[in-house]
Design a protein around this motif. Sequence first.
Motif, PDB file in Angstrom:
ATOM      1  N   LYS A  85       0.184  -2.810  -3.009  1.00 39.02           N
ATOM      2  CA  LYS A  85       1.242  -1.789  -2.662  1.00 39.02           C
ATOM      3  C   LYS A  85       0.259  -0.610  -1.618  1.00 39.02           C
ATOM      4  O   LYS A  85      -0.959  -0.765  -1.264  1.00 39.02           O
ATOM      5  CB  LYS A  85       1.630  -0.766  -3.799  1.00 39.02           C
ATOM      6  N   ASP A  86       0.966   0.399  -1.324  1.00 41.54           N
ATOM      7  CA  ASP A  86       0.488   1.191  -0.428  1.00 41.54           C
ATOM      8  C   ASP A  86      -0.616   2.330  -0.990  1.00 41.54           C
ATOM      9  O   ASP A  86      -0.356   2.824  -2.063  1.00 41.54           O
ATOM     10  CB  ASP A  86       1.582   2.292   0.083  1.00 41.54           C
ATOM     11  N   LYS A  89      -0.441   5.843  -0.531  1.00 42.49           N
ATOM     12  CA  LYS A  89       0.398   6.591  -1.357  1.00 42.49           C
ATOM     13  C   LYS A  89       0.198   6.807  -2.849  1.00 42.49           C
ATOM     14  O   LYS A  89       0.340   7.761  -3.563  1.00 42.49           O
ATOM     15  CB  LYS A  89       1.564   6.052  -1.177  1.00 42.49           C
TER      16      LYS A  89
END
Length: 200
Positions: A85-86, A89
């Motif tokens: 995932k990011d 973030k």
Amino acid sequence: MKGDITQLWVDAIVNPANDKLDHGGGLAKAIVDAGGKVIQEESNKIVRKRGKLLDGQAVSTAPGRLHCKRVIHAVGPRWDIGKDKDIEKQCMGKKLLLADAVSQSLREAEKWACKSIAIPAISSGIFGFPVDVCTDVIVEAVQVYNFQNRTELLDVYLVDVSDGVCSMFRKALERYCGHSNVFTQGKFSHLTEFQQRVAL
């Protein structure tokens, strides 16, 4: 400051707790061992009443035999960053949750009319937060809380038994406030820029 948080004469100490307030290991266990079973018993009552806590939340219990008025149980996030995932973030989200845990701890202390509080490196250790990131977030969160609130807290102590963690706290203080605003008096390092005195 380097030392045993369970031996400090402050109004409140922060316990880095899990979401079930099950103080079975690490610093949480040391706090219960020093303060007595009332800390775990009151924690159990809180969880029975409201369920598991969320990351970033904080509650408090009686201190038992400890020298403080309250033990504040702060649930910091785990540094479980997924690679699919990011990442940036995710990291920001974890930092915000840790900052919430700090600010909620300070707010809980004020609710009980505490004037001094000792904060360890919440979320480091078994929760996996990199120590440099952890200490940075904690120092910034204390600073932000002070600037945004008319706080009655006068003394904030950043505490750990490790020289390495204490050194990271000092570096974070110097980064946010400048080297000239951090000075040593005895075994404490004070941050003179704040209304509060933040000490190592």
